[in-house]
Scaffold this motif. Structure first.
Motif, PDB file in Angstrom:
ATOM      1  N   PRO A   1       0.813  -1.229   0.000  1.00  0.00           N
ATOM      2  CA  PRO A   1       0.000   0.000   0.000  1.00  0.00           C
ATOM      3  C   PRO A   1       0.843   1.274   0.000  1.00  0.00           C
ATOM      4  CG  PRO A   1      -0.870  -1.578   1.575  1.00  0.00           C
ATOM      5  CD  PRO A   1       0.449  -2.107   1.127  1.00  0.00           C
ATOM      6  N   ASN A   2       1.950   1.292   0.764  1.00  0.00           N
ATOM      7  CA  ASN A   2       2.779   2.498   0.808  1.00  0.00           C
ATOM      8  C   ASN A   2       3.470   2.741  -0.521  1.00  0.00           C
ATOM      9  OD1 ASN A   2       3.108   3.957   3.587  1.00  0.00           O
ATOM     10  ND2 ASN A   2       2.923   1.783   4.090  1.00  0.00           N
ATOM     11  N   SER A   3       3.864   1.671  -1.195  1.00  0.00           N
ATOM     12  CA  SER A   3       4.489   1.832  -2.515  1.00  0.00           C
ATOM     13  C   SER A   3       3.499   2.411  -3.510  1.00  0.00           C
ATOM     14  CB  SER A   3       5.018   0.487  -3.003  1.00  0.00           C
ATOM     15  OG  SER A   3       5.963  -0.052  -2.098  1.00  0.00           O
ATOM     16  N   LEU A   4       2.263   1.905  -3.504  1.00  0.00           N
ATOM     17  CA  LEU A   4       1.228   2.442  -4.387  1.00  0.00           C
ATOM     18  C   LEU A   4       0.888   3.882  -4.019  1.00  0.00           C
ATOM     19  CD1 LEU A   4      -1.144  -0.680  -4.540  1.00  0.00           C
ATOM     20  CD2 LEU A   4       0.476   0.095  -6.293  1.00  0.00           C
ATOM     21  N   TYR A   5       0.915   4.153  -2.717  1.00  0.00           N
ATOM     22  CA  TYR A   5       0.599   5.503  -2.251  1.00  0.00           C
ATOM     23  C   TYR A   5       1.650   6.509  -2.723  1.00  0.00           C
ATOM     24  CZ  TYR A   5      -1.186   9.022   1.010  1.00  0.00           C
ATOM     25  OH  TYR A   5      -1.738  10.144   1.558  1.00  0.00           O
ATOM     26  N   VAL A   6       2.931   6.136  -2.651  1.00  0.00           N
ATOM     27  CA  VAL A   6       4.015   7.014  -3.098  1.00  0.00           C
ATOM     28  C   VAL A   6       3.954   7.185  -4.616  1.00  0.00           C
ATOM     29  CG1 VAL A   6       6.531   7.198  -3.332  1.00  0.00           C
ATOM     30  CG2 VAL A   6       5.526   6.523  -1.159  1.00  0.00           C
ATOM     31  N   ALA A   7       3.646   6.130  -5.338  1.00  0.00           N
ATOM     32  CA  ALA A   7       3.524   6.239  -6.785  1.00  0.00           C
ATOM     33  C   ALA A   7       2.407   7.200  -7.177  1.00  0.00           C
ATOM     34  CB  ALA A   7       3.270   4.857  -7.395  1.00  0.00           C
TER      35      ALA A   7
END
Length: 478
Positions: A405-411
């Motif tokens: 989720p954090n990776s998608l959020y940063v993207a």
């Protein structure tokens, strides 16, 4: 007269947005220590409840077992006169007969102990206990016995928790075919109190004429956490084996040991020279710490505070002790992970900020708050899952639940998939390294220090062009 008011130009520069964001990140990371502390306290409480539950299961199944065997305890009336009594008798002083109680230790003691660990469940908690078959052979020397005709003798076995005695398979002394009849109590009180004994009747009188008095004892017992045996013989040979894969030896260390995937085997060859008590003991007068039971309040205290405290801090340095325990429990690993929480959260927020600078996309403070609290949730999720799935699977699920989720959020925040992939690689890397640190004991500090250096070097590489910060600041001011 001009009534228009003029503002005096200020020499103060507007506070840099870059500096504001950096100060916010540091302060916010410090604030996140508070929920981390709450999670750490929760881990301690759950860990204490686990230890108390394990203690209760152990008390019901069988406590830590301490074996003091075998001993021939005897009593007789001594009407002989000592030197002082003889002098007093010349003055017509009547000397009263004295009741003597002695404990005869074996000349040779051989012990073979085969242990098998079992898992017991209570609610969501599991406790490891064991069953053990104990075979004791050897012999006594008739020379150690007093030359008396009115002796009452017993063959005694000391066992710290007689409630967990399952079966007496063999209880033989001398060359008599019939086994001794086992009865409760050691008949060696107060030397040692808990155990069983068998009375040596008139049919055993002939054994005093032999060169050796052999014995053969075979019992099955239950226990938990550890087992220990006292080397009572002049010559002692012990063999202990079990399917437990992580034993710990203390007291008298084994001369040979082998630990593999099938369990462990260990051998001891011990001389009587290591002990501080003689071959014949006066039960009424001699008191030795090695014979004392040490598993009441001390065992409960060890589970409350430190699992190894009583084991390593006891004075039983002349006793063979084998501890069956998990050196690193799930709760200790999670608590250690929380200790690295502030460092990992701060590094993650810094990486997000670097992505913000490089992508030239201004992130809102709320977005940092969301990322920060999600990183704290990792430890709470790990604790919750580990009580049901086991630590390895729980760690994998908890880390993926935070990393993805954090990776998608940063993207989404940077409008660039590359930064999302970069966040995924970074978070996956630090959680993988954290897992390695938790599995290590001797190299945990070194690995953690190297991790900090690696992250520092990465930050240095990403921020080597400082003009990026100033460009962003100029764009914000415009």
């Amino acid at each position: 007269m001009d009534n228009n008011s003029y503002k005096i130009p200020s020499n103060k520069k507007p506070f840099s947005p870059v500096m504001k964001k950096l100060i916010f990140l540091v302060v916010f990371a410090i604030i996140l220590i508070i929920p981390l502390l709450f999670v750490g306290k929760l881990v301690e409480r759950r860990g204490r409840l686990f230890k108390e539950t394990v203690t209760e299961i152990g008390n019901e199944w069988g406590k830590s077992q301490k074996i003091i065997a075998p001993v021939i305890s005897l009593s007789y009336t001594d009407s002989s006169l000592s030197k002082d009594d003889s002098i007093r008798n010349e003055k017509n002083v009547v000397v009263q007969p004295v009741q003597r109680r002695l404990a005869i230790l074996p000349e040779e003691l051989n012990a073979t102990i085969e242990m098998k660990d079992e898992l017991r469940h209570r609610g969501i908690y599991n406790a490891t206990v064991y069953t053990a078959n104990i075979k004791l052979t050897g012999y006594f020397s008739p020379k150690d016995f007093p030359d008396k005709n009115d002796m009452v003798a017993y063959l005694s076995i000391g066992l710290s928790d007689t409630k967990a005695l399952v079966k007496v398979n063999k209880f033989k002394l001398g060359n008599v075919e019939k086994d001794l009849e086992a009865m409760s109590g050691t008949m060696a009180n107060p030397l040692f109190t808990s155990g069983i004994s068998g009375q040596i009747g008139p049919e055993y009188d002939g054994m005093m004429k032999e060169d050796k008095i052999p014995f053969e004892i075979d019992i099955d017992i239950r226990g938990s956490r550890k087992i220990s045996i006292l080397p009572l013989g002049k010559k002692n040979n012990f063999d202990i084996k079990s399917n437990w894969k992580s034993p710990s030896f203390s007291g008298v260390l084994p001369t040979e040991r082998n630990i593999d995937d099938n369990g462990f085997t260990a051998k001891w060859e011990i001389s009587n020279l290591i002990r501080d008590y003689p071959q014949v003991l006066d039960i009424n007068q001699d008191v030795y710490d090695d014979f004392k039971d040490s598993y009441s309040e001390a065992d409960l205290e060890v589970y409350r505070d430190s699992e190894e405290y009583e084991y390593y801090n006891s004075d039983d340095s002349k006793i063979v002790k084998v501890l069956l325990y998990n050196s690193v429990t799930d709760y200790t690993q999670i608590y250690r992970a929380c200790n690295y929480g502030f460092l990992f959260i701060l590094m993650s927020l810094v990486i997000v900020y670097i992505f913000e600078i490089v992508s030239k996309k201004v992130a809102h403070y709320v977005q940092y708050i969301v990322v920060g609290f999600s990183l704290v949730m990792f430890y709470l999720l790990l604790l919750s899952l580990s009580e049901h799935l086991g630590f390895e699977m729980s760690y994998l699920v908890a880390s993926l639940a935070i990393v993805i989720p954090n990776s998608l959020y940063v993207a989404s925040m940077t409008d660039n998939k590359k930064f999302g992939i970069g966040m995924f690689i970074f978070l996956s890397g630090i959680y993988a390294i954290l897992f390695s640190i938790l599995r290590m004991e001797q190299y945990a500090l070194l690995t953690g220090t190297l991790l900090i250096l690696v992250v520092l070097y990465v930050v240095m590489y990403l921020t080597k062009k400082a003009d990026i910060f100033f460009k962003l600041e100029e764009e914000n001011n415009q």
